[in-house]
Enzyme design. Structure first.
Site, PDB file in Angstrom:
ATOM      1  N   LYS A  54     -27.909  31.170  -6.876  1.00  0.00           N
ATOM      2  CA  LYS A  54     -26.925  30.647  -5.915  1.00  0.00           C
ATOM      3  C   LYS A  54     -26.846  31.555  -4.690  1.00  0.00           C
ATOM      4  CE  LYS A  54     -24.146  28.264  -9.352  1.00  0.00           C
ATOM      5  NZ  LYS A  54     -23.134  28.390 -10.401  1.00  0.00           N
ATOM      6  N   GLN A  98     -17.895  31.600 -11.999  1.00  0.00           N
ATOM      7  CA  GLN A  98     -18.945  31.148 -12.913  1.00  0.00           C
ATOM      8  C   GLN A  98     -18.374  30.947 -14.312  1.00  0.00           C
ATOM      9  OE1 GLN A  98     -22.263  30.502 -11.956  1.00  0.00           O
ATOM     10  NE2 GLN A  98     -22.433  29.662 -14.012  1.00  0.00           N
ATOM     11  N   ASP A 121     -16.349  24.058  -6.523  1.00  0.00           N
ATOM     12  CA  ASP A 121     -16.792  23.438  -7.778  1.00  0.00           C
ATOM     13  C   ASP A 121     -16.033  22.131  -8.029  1.00  0.00           C
ATOM     14  OD1 ASP A 121     -18.898  24.382  -9.250  1.00  0.00           O
ATOM     15  OD2 ASP A 121     -17.748  25.912 -10.318  1.00  0.00           O
TER      16      ASP A 121
END
Ligand code: NDP
Length: 300
Positions: A54, A98, A121
């Site tokens: 990422k 994460q 997200d």
């Protein structure tokens, strides 16, 4: 094989190119550089790989990447303090924690501590509600990537029968909301669905997000349907040598491709789109934060 293969790797590169173009314009016209902060707690090897990749792609499209690596025994209070700090940092437009988090940390509490406007997200309860009510939300990356591929391949989705197999909060449910938003007639199938094969065979669009290797076979697919395989499963591959493994989807690619009109492969389908959509969400969040026009074709 009759199906067209939807090349997610190539399409993700196109999406990243669009993101890079928008980032360049934000820089040139407004002196703004979008920033994505990724928080990793602990040393889970798979998570480390994701975070590294990422970060690399964030920099490649011209954005700033901020990585925060915390010890596995970090307290909830310390993690929440970091999120607070990122929430107020004007250089940070997107925050991603994460998952999964170590067991002593409350995931829902942590995710809902993120400023919804920076929740790239799309897991914050406010964004879930905004998406469900058809308002401007930050949309979870994997379903957003699936939607982009479907629109690119089919054009208008209006009136099509779509079956989403799987009802998780991160894939199945938001996927169904997005398809509904594009005026599909949507069915969500799951482990309790009766005669799931018949349900699936009615669909013009099948999105499989189950986590069961090669569960969906060609006889589940209506001839000509478009199949999006979200699954990522590692199975033994003795044909490659002893102890070797390979990645497969939730669909049995060969038999589905005999019947479908189009299908995404695994690997190289939905997977690459997920990070591309994370970058898309970050540039969208940055544009919104500054009251500027959103990038075209990168939102739901
Ligand atoms: P979850 O395990 O959270 O959800 C799986 C869903 O599938 C559940 O709703 C479950 O139903 C349903 N299900 C399980 N078994 C059956 C069955 N036999 N028949 C019908 N439905 C069934 O998984 P996720 O949504 O998180 O992920 C799904 C897949 O997508 C996984 O392979 C995952 O690795 C992959 N994935 C890929 C991503 C990417 O970037 N490409 C990103 C995220 C996930 P019930 O609710 O009734 O138990």
């Amino acid at each position: 094989m009759v199906a067209t293969i939807i090349d997610g790797k190539a399409f993700a590169a196109t999406v990243r190119g669009k993101v890079a173009g928008h980032v360049a314009r934000l820089k040139a016209d407004h002196g703004i550089i979008p920033g994505l902060a990724v928080v990793l707690v602990g040393e889970d090897p798979a998570s480390q790989v994701y975070v590294r990749s990422k970060g690399k792609m964030t920099v490649e499209v011209g954005m700033n990447s901020y990585e925060h690596k915390l010890e596995a025994d970090t307290s909830e209070a310390d993690l929440l303090a970091l999120i607070d700090q990122l929430n107020t940092d004007p250089e940070v437009h997107g925050i991603l924690v994460q998952l999964p988090l170590p067991g002593h940390l409350n995931e829902a509490l942590v995710i809902n501590a993120i400023d919804p406007a920076k929740d790239v997200d799309g897991f914050h309860i406010s964004n879930v509600g905004l998406l469900a009510t058809g308002q401007k939300a930050m949309v979870p990356c994997t379903p957003l990537g699936c939607l982009m591929m479907l629109r690119d391949h089919l054009g208008s989705l209006s009136g099509l029968n779509a079956v989403v197999i799987g009802r998780s909060n991160i894939v199945g449910k938001p996927m169904a909301q997005l398809l509904l938003g594009d005026s599909c007639t949507v069915t969500i199938a799951h482990s309790r669905t009766k005669d799931i094969l018949a349900v699936s065979r009615r669909a013009d669009i099948v999105v499989a997000a189950v986590g069961r290797p090669q569960m969906v076979t060609g006889d589940w697919i209506k001839p000509g349907a478009t199949v999006i395989d979200v699954g990522i499963n590692r199975i033994d591959a003795p044909e490659k040598g002893e102890g070797k493994t390979r990645l497969v989807g939730d669909c049995d690619f060969d038999s589905c491709a005999e019947v479908a009109g189009a299908i995404t492969p695994v690997p190289g389908g939905v997977g690459p789109m997920t990070i591309a959509c994370l970058l898309a969400n970050t540039v969208t969040a940055c544009s919104r934060a500054h009251g500027l026009a959103e990038p075209e074709g990168l939102t739901a």
